[in-house]
Design an enzyme around this catalytic site. Structure first.
Site, PDB file in Angstrom:
ATOM      1  N   GLU A   1       1.930   9.582 -12.140  1.00 15.80           N
ATOM      2  CA  GLU A   1       3.357   9.316 -11.907  1.00 15.80           C
ATOM      3  C   GLU A   1       4.225  10.482 -12.410  1.00 15.80           C
ATOM      4  O   GLU A   1       4.022  10.968 -13.521  1.00 15.80           O
ATOM      5  CB  GLU A   1       3.732   8.032 -12.664  1.00 15.80           C
ATOM      6  CG  GLU A   1       5.170   7.559 -12.431  1.00 15.80           C
ATOM      7  CD  GLU A   1       5.511   6.326 -13.275  1.00 15.80           C
ATOM      8  OE1 GLU A   1       4.781   6.036 -14.244  1.00 15.80           O
ATOM      9  OE2 GLU A   1       6.523   5.660 -12.968  1.00 15.80           O
TER      10      GLU A   1
ATOM     11  N   LYS B   1       8.986   2.398  -6.139  1.00 17.74           N
ATOM     12  CA  LYS B   1       8.579   1.489  -7.230  1.00 17.74           C
ATOM     13  C   LYS B   1       9.467   0.250  -7.258  1.00 17.74           C
ATOM     14  O   LYS B   1      10.692   0.343  -7.364  1.00 17.74           O
ATOM     15  CB  LYS B   1       8.686   2.250  -8.545  1.00 17.74           C
ATOM     16  CG  LYS B   1       8.123   1.548  -9.763  1.00 17.74           C
ATOM     17  CD  LYS B   1       8.147   2.535 -10.958  1.00 17.74           C
ATOM     18  CE  LYS B   1       7.556   1.982 -12.223  1.00 17.74           C
ATOM     19  NZ  LYS B   1       7.444   3.037 -13.279  1.00 17.74           N
TER      20      LYS B   1
ATOM     21  N   CYS C   1       2.837   2.438 -11.734  1.00 11.54           N
ATOM     22  CA  CYS C   1       2.919   2.120 -13.166  1.00 11.54           C
ATOM     23  C   CYS C   1       3.293   0.658 -13.453  1.00 11.54           C
ATOM     24  O   CYS C   1       2.443  -0.211 -13.334  1.00 11.54           O
ATOM     25  CB  CYS C   1       3.866   3.089 -13.857  1.00 11.54           C
ATOM     26  SG  CYS C   1       3.525   3.212 -15.641  1.00 11.54           S
TER      27      CYS C   1
END
Lengths: 319, 319
Positions: free
Chosen positions: B55, B128, B165
């Site tokens: 990331e 995300k 994540c």
């Protein structure tokens, strides 16, 4: 008897002494129930306040075969067996999680868990929602899928999110129980190895079973109890090599960390304690619930979302 | 160079050679990109067909602090950086998963992954969806939550379910990606230890991080790739002791079994292979999708379901 909790951290108001009954069962229902009760009394006298039995603990795991005779094992709730366990819960002043083949009527049968409170009352029942049907596990033949949803059962020691065996593979079930207020997830289970599988495959299956349950504790910030039986049970239909039930009953905390774990073969009363305050602290450092994208989860109620030529209106992604 | 896959099982039509780039990054963006590109080329020349970066791999993990200057790190898609990685993907004939701070406009920024196909085209982007905001991880200050949903990205080597994540803690995300057809789950990540935590807590966190991702592979019957950075990065605000990014980039198969895993400190190109046929067989023995209770999952789109005095119409269980 010596105190099985004496070598553990000091009891405080926030820890709950629990015991898991991991046992082998036989064809004799009376003998199984007597063994259950003897183990429950021992656990309670050792100080346990919550005692959990494994799935269908009054019989062999009869779902290995299709056999109409097995429907004779089913019982109403309340009934003779729940009455017997309720009496023990009251006498021993414990909360008790039991599991049985429920005859709701002569038309409808379920795979159900019954939670008995320390006053001998039925705190609540859960009817297994996800029903397997695979070689050696012909549950769809016996059990109608549960229709009570994912409702925690309130007891004198807290709200229990009781789920059963195959449910353990579904993150949805653990999540819904937690959203509805469950403080502990509890999984009575009957799962074993196919002796025809090689050791590597057996190890992968056991590890997957443990891993996915630990993940429910982590995702939801709650402790989790899983109780399995042990022993080899023949497949009377001879279609499979039978089931070597793998035990490994375990307890994890709200970060998925092991607190206690039994081996794969022994009749065991697994004593441990759960810290009921831990989840408050864990949920502060890992506030997963805060950030759930509830606006984007509607697809979870769909069967499949992949866009293909064969998609129809019920499987089409509506986003 | 020697073939990094030579000591692995024979290549067949069904295995995909992949490489994970686990690296430490610095304040110099140009140097980070050069290091990324050098590692990608090496991985491709070693035979990798899919290369995954961690990331925000072109910068330090700048979200440790609130700092307006950091918005200068953001870039449009397509833009200079995606162009550079696209050129490498084309030259090396690989599929490449990259991650960057996306400037969608001067009003809206995202934490995004960009997948580049082997012809240099952008196969797709993922923004995300779950955004953390905790000491040392002030992402809600920088990133608007994604609005593209959980859509797999179709590439020449298959459909990639790219998540980022914090998404890794949400079973919902992995499930939705899989229902929409993802064949591999891919998690670029930046996660580390707080040096002030004791070793036991650090170990619990690392294990939880691995466990929950393995569980997504198990629940969905798909292989999973997770790539994390390494190295210590100071918290310039001095509010925390900084972050010791814990590496441990890993790959698991469709039963959650480890296929490859890096250590917690080294710059590594982790080479391994994924068996794209395994999930067909695993899903036969564990047909979890068959038995999902989609009729009983509507509560998953709710924030909380517990019935309390303070419940209002949006948090009340509608079952």
């Amino acid at each position: 008897m010596t105190n099985p909790y004496s070598d553990r951290e000091n009891t405080s108001g926030s820890t709950l002494p629990i015991a898991l009954i991991q046992q082998q069962y036989s064809q004799e229902q009376g003998k199984n129930i007597a063994a259950n009760i003897s183990a429950i009394r021992k656990a309670a006298q050792g100080g346990a306040k919550l005692v959990v039995l494994s799935e269908l603990h009054t019989s062999l795991y009869f779902c290995q075969t299709h056999n109409y005779d097995n429907f004779e094992l089913a019982e109403p709730i309340p009934g003779k067996t729940t009455d017997a366990f309720a009496a023990v819960a009251k006498q021993e002043n414990i909360v008790l999680v039991t599991s049985l083949f429920e005859r709701r009527s002569t038309a409808i049968y379920h795979n159900s868990a019954v939670v008995l409170d320390c006053d001998g009352s039925i705190a609540g029942i859960y009817r297994k929602m996800h029903i397997p049907d695979d070689p050696g596990y012909h549950e769809k033949f016996y059990f109608t899928p549960g229709d009570l949803g994912f409702e925690p059962i309130a007891t004198s020691i807290g709200k229990l999110g009781v789920l059963i065996c195959w449910d353990q593979w579904y993150p949805e079930a653990a999540r819904l129980m937690t959203l509805a207020g469950a403080e502990i997830l509890v999984y009575p289970t009957a799962i074993g190895w196919d002796p025809d599988d090689d050791k590597a495959e057996q190890q992968r299956q056991l590890e997957a079973w443990i891993t996915i349950q630990r993940s429910h504790a982590i995702a939801n910030g709650v402790p989790l109890i899983s109780v399995n039986r042990v022993g080899f049970e023949k497949d009377l239909s001879k279609k499979t090599a039978g089931a070597q039930f793998w035990g490994n009953s375990f307890v994890v905390g709200a970060q998925g960390e092991f607190i206690a774990r039994a081996n794969n073969s022994d009749n065991t009363i697994l004593y441990t304690k759960i810290d009921l305050q831990q989840n408050k602290q864990v949920r502060q450092i890992w506030p997963f619930m805060r950030d759930r994208r509830v606006d984007a989860y509607s697809g979870l109620t769909q069967r499949w979302l992949e866009k293909t030529i064969t998609s129809n209106s019920t499987s089409t992604d509506k986003r």
